[in-house]
Scaffold this motif. Structure first.
Motif, PDB file in Angstrom:
ATOM      1  N   GLN A   1       0.815  -1.217   0.000  1.00  0.00           N
ATOM      2  CA  GLN A   1       0.000   0.000   0.000  1.00  0.00           C
ATOM      3  C   GLN A   1       0.849   1.268   0.000  1.00  0.00           C
TER       4      GLN A   1
ATOM      5  N   TYR B   1      -7.188  -5.606  -1.653  1.00  0.00           N
ATOM      6  CA  TYR B   1      -6.626  -4.287  -1.928  1.00  0.00           C
ATOM      7  C   TYR B   1      -6.320  -4.108  -3.412  1.00  0.00           C
TER       8      TYR B   1
ATOM      9  N   SER C   1      -7.880  -1.386  -6.035  1.00  0.00           N
ATOM     10  CA  SER C   1      -6.986  -0.284  -6.389  1.00  0.00           C
ATOM     11  C   SER C   1      -6.593  -0.250  -7.853  1.00  0.00           C
TER      12      SER C   1
END
Length: 250
Positions: A182, A208, A212
């Motif tokens: 991240q 994630y 994303s």
């Protein structure tokens, strides 16, 4: 589909790659019909249980392959499972049954940049992926290891940065790998993604990455190699349930 053929291989030598990773080199006549070009493919180590019980199977990766040998890297734990216990005591000349090879799971070459992530169990496969990327490849590889003494020197394109995450104890929520991924600056274009690690870490990364990045399915490989507190059979069942849930979720 026929089951992979089992072959008897012989321990040729052993060497420590890092403090907690032991390399066993296997060879012998059983490799004569082993297909070439299988670095990063999986193999199954078979451990007989006696009587009519089916052998225990443990999955490992072909790290290097030569005409008459393959290297297999074992993550060594204080609490040995059957495979790491065997590796810790293996001596030159010892025999072991090996099935495979199975499919190779390589990162797609189609991305504008590349994002790879792994813990120590998937480090051999990630290492092969790095070696096969084009020289002008850009991106990141994030690798979780137990301690600094487990950092390896890896061949990789100069434009791809390697980030090592030190974590002595596996995290069920997968925070160490996730938080490092991240923190990385997003590069222009669409990435190709390859990640393999513990089950909880895999799920956190997958969630994630899907949220994303708009990555085509052919450029997105995220898998788990093991699950905290589970045998290989238990992990396989968890993967099956996860696959069913994932396929029905919006």
């Amino acid at each position: 589909m026929a089951k992979p053929q089992a072959r008897e291989l012989e321990v040729k030598r052993r060497s420590w790659v890092t403090k907690n990773m032991l390399r066993i080199t296997l060879g012998g006549d059983g490799l004569k019909d082993f297909p070439p070009g299988q670095e990063s493919a999986y193999i199954k180590l078979l451990f007989p249980q006696g009587g009519d019980a089916r052998p225990l199977m443990r999955t490992y990766t072909v790290r290097h392959q030569r005409s008459d040998e393959i290297d297999v890297d074992f993550v060594m734990h204080e609490d040995h499972g059957p495979a790491s216990a065997w590796a810790s005591e293996a001596e030159t000349g010892d025999k072991i049954l090996v099935a495979g090879p199975g499919a190779r799971k390589l990162i797609s070459q189609e991305g504008n940049w590349f994002l790879l992530a792994a813990d120590m169990t998937a480090l051999p496969a990630l290492s092969v992926n790095l070696e096969q990327l084009p020289d002008d490849a850009r991106g990141y590889a994030v690798i979780e290891v137990r301690e600094e003494a487990d950092i390896q020197s890896l061949k990789h394109p100069p434009g791809l940065k390697i980030h090592w995450v030190i974590n002595a104890k596996p995290c069920p929520e997968g925070r160490p790998l996730l938080e490092k991924v991240q923190s990385l600056a997003v590069l222009p274009g669409t990435p190709s993604v390859w990640a393999a690690c513990e089950f909880g870490s895999m799920r956190a990364l997958r969630r994630y990455l899907r949220q994303s990045f708009d990555v085509p399915k052919a450029q997105f490989y995220v898998s788990s190699y093991w699950k905290i507190g589970q045998t290989e059979d238990g992990h396989k069942q968890a993967k099956q349930r996860d696959s069913e849930e994932s396929s029905t979720s919006p």
